[in-house]
Design a protein around this motif. Sequence first.
Motif, PDB file in Angstrom:
ATOM      1  N   MET A   1       0.739  -1.348   0.001  1.00  9.06           N
ATOM      2  CA  MET A   1      -0.074  -0.036  -0.026  1.00  9.06           C
ATOM      3  C   MET A   1       0.985   1.255  -0.074  1.00  9.06           C
ATOM      4  O   MET A   1       0.535   2.190  -0.659  1.00  9.06           O
ATOM      5  N   ASN A   2       1.873   1.354   0.775  1.00  4.01           N
ATOM      6  CA  ASN A   2       2.946   2.436   0.969  1.00  4.01           C
ATOM      7  C   ASN A   2       3.480   2.553  -0.441  1.00  4.01           C
ATOM      8  O   ASN A   2       3.837   3.850  -0.811  1.00  4.01           O
ATOM      9  N   ILE A   3       3.783   1.527  -1.157  1.00  2.00           N
ATOM     10  CA  ILE A   3       4.607   1.761  -2.420  1.00  2.00           C
ATOM     11  C   ILE A   3       3.749   2.359  -3.472  1.00  2.00           C
ATOM     12  O   ILE A   3       4.085   3.336  -3.975  1.00  2.00           O
ATOM     13  N   LYS A   4       2.240   2.232  -3.472  1.00  2.00           N
ATOM     14  CA  LYS A   4       1.458   2.870  -4.501  1.00  2.00           C
ATOM     15  C   LYS A   4       1.141   4.272  -4.186  1.00  2.00           C
ATOM     16  O   LYS A   4       1.304   5.080  -5.030  1.00  2.00           O
ATOM     17  N   ILE A   5       1.183   4.725  -2.607  1.00  2.00           N
ATOM     18  CA  ILE A   5       1.208   6.164  -2.372  1.00  2.00           C
ATOM     19  C   ILE A   5       2.439   6.730  -2.839  1.00  2.00           C
ATOM     20  O   ILE A   5       2.164   7.875  -3.179  1.00  2.00           O
ATOM     21  N   GLU A   6       3.478   6.262  -2.610  1.00  3.30           N
ATOM     22  CA  GLU A   6       4.800   6.754  -2.940  1.00  3.30           C
ATOM     23  C   GLU A   6       4.915   6.904  -4.518  1.00  3.30           C
ATOM     24  O   GLU A   6       5.371   8.105  -5.088  1.00  3.30           O
ATOM     25  N   GLU A   7       4.339   6.016  -5.415  1.00  2.00           N
ATOM     26  CA  GLU A   7       4.285   6.021  -6.767  1.00  2.00           C
ATOM     27  C   GLU A   7       3.277   7.165  -7.090  1.00  2.00           C
ATOM     28  O   GLU A   7       3.749   7.770  -8.065  1.00  2.00           O
ATOM     29  N   LEU A   8       2.160   7.483  -6.390  1.00  3.76           N
ATOM     30  CA  LEU A   8       1.227   8.602  -6.901  1.00  3.76           C
ATOM     31  C   LEU A   8       2.085   9.693  -6.418  1.00  3.76           C
ATOM     32  O   LEU A   8       1.988  10.811  -7.357  1.00  3.76           O
ATOM     33  N   LEU A   9       2.432   9.945  -5.190  1.00  4.10           N
ATOM     34  CA  LEU A   9       3.338  11.351  -4.765  1.00  4.10           C
ATOM     35  C   LEU A   9       4.416  11.455  -5.831  1.00  4.10           C
ATOM     36  O   LEU A   9       4.700  12.644  -6.226  1.00  4.10           O
ATOM     37  N   SER A  10       5.186  10.312  -6.443  1.00  7.29           N
ATOM     38  CA  SER A  10       6.413  10.833  -7.322  1.00  7.29           C
ATOM     39  C   SER A  10       5.642  11.226  -8.729  1.00  7.29           C
ATOM     40  O   SER A  10       6.253  12.057  -9.381  1.00  7.29           O
ATOM     41  N   ALA A  11       4.456  10.605  -8.984  1.00  9.82           N
ATOM     42  CA  ALA A  11       4.001  11.049 -10.289  1.00  9.82           C
ATOM     43  C   ALA A  11       3.598  12.547 -10.087  1.00  9.82           C
ATOM     44  O   ALA A  11       3.389  13.158 -11.121  1.00  9.82           O
ATOM     45  N   LEU A  12       2.745  12.808  -9.218  1.00  9.29           N
ATOM     46  CA  LEU A  12       2.505  14.172  -9.014  1.00  9.29           C
ATOM     47  C   LEU A  12       3.546  15.234  -8.911  1.00  9.29           C
ATOM     48  O   LEU A  12       3.749  16.264  -9.406  1.00  9.29           O
ATOM     49  N   ASN A  13       4.914  14.673  -8.340  1.00  6.00           N
ATOM     50  CA  ASN A  13       6.004  15.719  -8.180  1.00  6.00           C
ATOM     51  C   ASN A  13       6.427  15.713  -9.603  1.00  6.00           C
ATOM     52  O   ASN A  13       6.790  16.929 -10.024  1.00  6.00           O
ATOM     53  N   ARG A  14       6.510  14.824 -10.448  1.00  3.55           N
ATOM     54  CA  ARG A  14       7.006  14.949 -11.847  1.00  3.55           C
ATOM     55  C   ARG A  14       6.113  15.790 -12.505  1.00  3.55           C
ATOM     56  O   ARG A  14       6.492  16.652 -13.322  1.00  3.55           O
ATOM     57  N   LYS A  15       4.714  15.819 -12.405  1.00  3.54           N
ATOM     58  CA  LYS A  15       3.867  16.497 -13.086  1.00  3.54           C
ATOM     59  C   LYS A  15       3.883  18.151 -12.571  1.00  3.54           C
ATOM     60  O   LYS A  15       3.847  18.930 -13.560  1.00  3.54           O
ATOM     61  N   GLU A  16       4.367  18.361 -11.498  1.00  7.31           N
ATOM     62  CA  GLU A  16       4.642  19.789 -11.103  1.00  7.31           C
ATOM     63  C   GLU A  16       5.777  20.213 -11.630  1.00  7.31           C
ATOM     64  O   GLU A  16       6.005  21.378 -12.172  1.00  7.31           O
ATOM     65  N   GLU A  17       7.054  19.448 -11.624  1.00  3.61           N
ATOM     66  CA  GLU A  17       8.052  19.837 -12.360  1.00  3.61           C
ATOM     67  C   GLU A  17       7.917  20.011 -13.866  1.00  3.61           C
ATOM     68  O   GLU A  17       8.310  21.176 -14.294  1.00  3.61           O
ATOM     69  N   GLU A  18       7.031  19.211 -14.557  1.00  4.58           N
ATOM     70  CA  GLU A  18       6.801  19.476 -15.790  1.00  4.58           C
ATOM     71  C   GLU A  18       6.117  20.786 -16.139  1.00  4.58           C
ATOM     72  O   GLU A  18       6.354  21.617 -17.024  1.00  4.58           O
ATOM     73  N   LYS A  19       5.247  21.022 -15.194  1.00  9.01           N
ATOM     74  CA  LYS A  19       4.290  22.323 -15.360  1.00  9.01           C
ATOM     75  C   LYS A  19       5.071  23.461 -15.209  1.00  9.01           C
ATOM     76  O   LYS A  19       5.160  24.405 -16.035  1.00  9.01           O
ATOM     77  N   GLU A  20       6.171  23.632 -14.284  1.00  8.03           N
ATOM     78  CA  GLU A  20       7.126  24.664 -13.999  1.00  8.03           C
ATOM     79  C   GLU A  20       8.109  24.786 -15.361  1.00  8.03           C
ATOM     80  O   GLU A  20       8.364  25.862 -15.784  1.00  8.03           O
ATOM     81  N   LYS A  21       8.611  23.526 -15.806  1.00 10.02           N
ATOM     82  CA  LYS A  21       9.449  23.792 -16.768  1.00 10.02           C
ATOM     83  C   LYS A  21       8.522  24.381 -18.166  1.00 10.02           C
ATOM     84  O   LYS A  21       9.097  25.103 -18.836  1.00 10.02           O
ATOM     85  N   ASN A  22       7.348  23.921 -18.315  1.00  7.27           N
ATOM     86  CA  ASN A  22       6.541  24.392 -19.378  1.00  7.27           C
ATOM     87  C   ASN A  22       6.337  25.848 -18.986  1.00  7.27           C
ATOM     88  O   ASN A  22       6.312  26.518 -20.316  1.00  7.27           O
ATOM     89  N   THR A  23       6.066  26.334 -18.007  1.00  6.08           N
ATOM     90  CA  THR A  23       5.556  27.677 -17.638  1.00  6.08           C
ATOM     91  C   THR A  23       6.799  28.461 -18.105  1.00  6.08           C
ATOM     92  O   THR A  23       6.681  29.566 -18.857  1.00  6.08           O
ATOM     93  N   VAL A  24       8.153  28.182 -17.695  1.00  2.00           N
ATOM     94  CA  VAL A  24       9.388  28.887 -18.060  1.00  2.00           C
ATOM     95  C   VAL A  24       9.497  28.880 -19.481  1.00  2.00           C
ATOM     96  O   VAL A  24      10.065  29.900 -20.091  1.00  2.00           O
ATOM     97  N   LEU A  25       9.268  27.747 -20.182  1.00  2.00           N
ATOM     98  CA  LEU A  25       9.461  27.657 -21.442  1.00  2.00           C
ATOM     99  C   LEU A  25       8.547  28.752 -22.267  1.00  2.00           C
ATOM    100  O   LEU A  25       9.028  29.386 -23.273  1.00  2.00           O
ATOM    101  N   TRP A  26       7.459  28.681 -21.876  1.00  2.00           N
ATOM    102  CA  TRP A  26       6.417  29.654 -22.524  1.00  2.00           C
ATOM    103  C   TRP A  26       6.748  31.082 -22.418  1.00  2.00           C
ATOM    104  O   TRP A  26       6.636  31.809 -23.140  1.00  2.00           O
ATOM    105  N   VAL A  27       7.372  31.474 -21.141  1.00  2.00           N
ATOM    106  CA  VAL A  27       7.679  32.739 -20.847  1.00  2.00           C
ATOM    107  C   VAL A  27       8.807  33.062 -21.613  1.00  2.00           C
ATOM    108  O   VAL A  27       8.821  34.251 -22.363  1.00  2.00           O
ATOM    109  N   LEU A  28       9.704  32.190 -21.872  1.00  2.00           N
ATOM    110  CA  LEU A  28      10.863  32.656 -22.761  1.00  2.00           C
ATOM    111  C   LEU A  28      10.292  32.660 -24.185  1.00  2.00           C
ATOM    112  O   LEU A  28      10.846  33.601 -25.069  1.00  2.00           O
ATOM    113  N   ALA A  29       9.517  31.918 -24.696  1.00  2.21           N
ATOM    114  CA  ALA A  29       9.036  31.913 -25.936  1.00  2.21           C
ATOM    115  C   ALA A  29       8.239  33.422 -26.346  1.00  2.21           C
ATOM    116  O   ALA A  29       8.559  33.855 -27.398  1.00  2.21           O
TER     117      ALA A  29
END
Length: 73
Positions: free
Chosen positions: A1-29
Amino acid sequence: MNIKIEELLSALNRKEEEKEKNTVLWVLAIIGAVAAVAGIAFAVYHFFAPDYLEDFEEDFDDDFDDYFEDEEE
């Protein structure tokens, strides 16, 4: 059960990082697009604007030459 929660949290963290990178990319564009438009506008203005200084310099040179020719005589 802990493994699934950790996987979900890591997936959410990756999405947050991608959103930040996307925002920076849009601003630079957007900054790049504005700079490109400004550069093109300046180039077009510079190409089509008449050069009044050139006429002034020619008149000044003529007057300057006349002055020295008068002194030599």
